[in-house]
Design an enzyme around this catalytic site. Structure first.
Site, mmCIF file in Angstrom:
data_model
loop_
_atom_site.group_PDB
_atom_site.id
_atom_site.type_symbol
_atom_site.label_atom_id
_atom_site.label_comp_id
_atom_site.label_asym_id
_atom_site.label_seq_id
_atom_site.Cartn_x
_atom_site.Cartn_y
_atom_site.Cartn_z
ATOM 1 N N HIS A 1 -27.139 9.884 2.489
ATOM 2 C CA HIS A 1 -25.814 9.447 2.066
ATOM 3 C C HIS A 1 -25.539 10.027 0.677
ATOM 4 C CE1 HIS A 1 -24.755 6.820 5.323
ATOM 5 N NE2 HIS A 1 -25.815 6.034 5.174
ATOM 6 N N CYS B 1 -22.173 13.070 1.785
ATOM 7 C CA CYS B 1 -20.775 12.951 1.375
ATOM 8 C C CYS B 1 -20.665 13.095 -0.139
ATOM 9 C CB CYS B 1 -20.212 11.602 1.802
ATOM 10 S SG CYS B 1 -19.948 11.458 3.571
#
Length: 509
Positions: free
Chosen positions: A341, A384
């Site tokens: 992430h 991301c």
């Protein structure tokens, strides 16, 4: 099964049509694509074709290499026969030049040298090559290979050969000078290998599903004449090419390559974060598919692959410090792939804590790892960099059992430190998410691995491969047609990164 059998019939027809000498010529022409060890055992065209098929260089879906080899051998009638009998696919076949102009030059010279000239060449090489390499039965192409082994000859070093040819056959020296001139005009890079020439008499343009062109070794430079991709040599000769474009090509001659001739290619570290339940973030289902794809590709490229699973912030920094503590003197470069992430400031560990991009790459700085000084340090980041969709999409309801991509977002951008020889290939631009499909991995990593397998054997540099990745990922979307993604490489590289085509590696699955 039927098409595979038909293609084997094609290869058999070609095999029985070739002479022993032509098979030896094919072996020489393929010496940049296959290992010399494998080629040393080849005694028939069938054996050579099997090696090319095992390396995914020749197939029913893409017979372009076979057609190219036959063209170089001037077997036009055989090509016409294969096509007229409809025994191989031609609709959409690309004539992509995989045999380098340098290799073709040497073959052309060998075809123009008579037996007495060959004897004279061997005499001139008496003080340079071992006598056993200059025996009576040694062909000129075999001599060229021996000169390459002794670092007396390569695509950028034709001086020794030119001097010998000038003494033996001055008219052929002009051909070498012409090659040098064209290499200078095209920046010393074989752009035709990367874009692909099309021979209108034999082939029709490729459909959109095929790779009809890709970014050249000049970065984003790409040219079309009459809306058809053309090779660099043809570009330089085309009268419509502007002075600015010609200048750009000549300027690229100054762009050197990082050396990739070490005892080891280097270490590839993969940090694969999947389990985030302890910090309240969603698990990254599907990331193991990316991990496996990266392991396969970088092992194929000759890297020692190390994989670390589910690292928190401290562990991420520690495995990078351990990597920096290694002696990389004999290595060409280092690679670090992070699958996790992320936020705009950096990647997120499984504890929810952030490692900034600056922290990530500074662990391998010259002050921390002197043995990597002036060597490329390549980071591939699947994470991301924000929470925005690109572009913003209206809410849409999907059935529970419908597969849809999910983002790697964790609910002010750091720049690369001012130091040389870094590449930070990001899966998306700042502020936006990147997508991962649970059953097939992430758009970015899967495109990266696919294009590495496709383009490394053709000599395409890494930034050009990443440009093709940008193109591929930018065209992907979810079933709603609203979710998009745009990768972004950032770099302080001072030379081109070109991985040598794997020669002794097992075929890719």
């Amino acid at each position: 099964m039927q098409t595979v059998l038909e293609f084997q019939r094609v290869l058999l027809k070609v095999q029985v049509s070739l002479t022993v000498e032509e098979v030896q010529d094919l072996v020489f022409l393929c010496s940049d694509l296959l290992s010399l060890k494998d080629l040393s055992t080849v005694t028939s065209a069938g054996q050579l074709f099997s090696l090319l098929e095992n390396r995914d260089l020749l197939s029913w879906e893409d017979p372009s290499l076979l057609l190219e080899l036959l063209r170089i051998l001037k077997r036009s009638s055989l090509i016409r026969s294969l096509i007229s009998e409809d025994v191989m696919p031609t609709n959409g076949t690309i004539y992509s030049q995989q045999i380098s102009p340098y290799r073709q030059l040497l073959y052309e010279l060998s075809e123009s040298i008579c037996e007495q000239d060959l004897k004279n060449i061997k005499f001139l090489l008496l003080k340079t090559l071992p006598r056993k390499k200059l025996e009576k039965d040694t062909t000129l192409l075999q001599l060229f290979l021996e000169m390459e082994k002794e670092d007396l000859l390569d695509g950028n070093n034709l001086d020794v050969l030119q001097k010998i040819i000038a003494d033996i056959n001055p008219s052929l020296e002009k051909r070498i000078i012409q090659y040098k001139t064209e290499s200078c005009e095209t920046g010393g890079m074989v752009i035709a290998q990367e874009i692909g020439d099309i021979t209108p008499a034999l082939y029709s343009p490729a459909p959109p599903s095929l790779l009809t062109s890709c970014t050249s070794g000049l970065g984003n430079l790409q040219y079309k004449v009459n809306e058809q991709p053309v090779g660099a040599g043809e570009m330089a000769r085309n009268r419509d090419l502007s002075d600015f474009d010609k200048c750009q090509i000549v300027m690229a001659r100054q762009i050197k390559q990082y050396k990739m001739k070490g005892d080891k290619r280097g270490v590839c570290l993969i940090i694969n974060n999947c389990d985030f339940k302890d910090c309240g973030l969603r698990n990254r289902d599907g990331t193991d598919i990316d991990k496996k794809s990266l392991e396969v590709v970088f092992q194929w490229l000759g890297f020692e692959v190390l994989t670390e699973q589910n690292c928190d912030r401290h562990q991420i920094l520690q495995v990078l410090r351990d990597l920096a503590d290694r002696d990389h003197t004999s290595a060409d470069c280092v690679v670090c792939c992070v699958l996790s992430h992320g936020q705009i400031k950096g990647i997120v560990g499984v504890d929810g804590q952030i490692v900034t991009y600056r922290e990530l790459i500074e662990t391998l700085s010259p002050s921390q790892c002197p043995s990597l000084f002036k060597k490329p340090k390549l980071f591939f980041i699947q994470a991301c960099r924000g929470t925005d969709d690109q572009p913003a999409a209206f809410p849409q309801i999907f059935p529970d059992d419908e597969v849809m991509p999910v983002s790697d977002a964790a609910v002010p951008r750091d720049s690369i430190p001012e130091m040389a020889d870094y590449l930070l290939a990001m899966s998306t631009v700042p502020h936006y998410v990147s997508y991962r499909e649970k059953d097939s991995g992430t758009w970015f990593i899967q495109s990266l691995c696919h294009n590495m397998k496709l383009l490394v054997p053709r000599g395409v540099d890494l930034l050009s491969i990443l440009t093709q990745v940008n193109s591929d990922v930018s065209k992907k979307t979810d079933k709603s047609g609203l979710k998009k993604q745009m990768p972004q490489p950032e770099f302080t590289l001072t030379k081109r990164v070109v991985f040598p085509p794997p020669k002794t590696r097992p075929p890719l699955p």
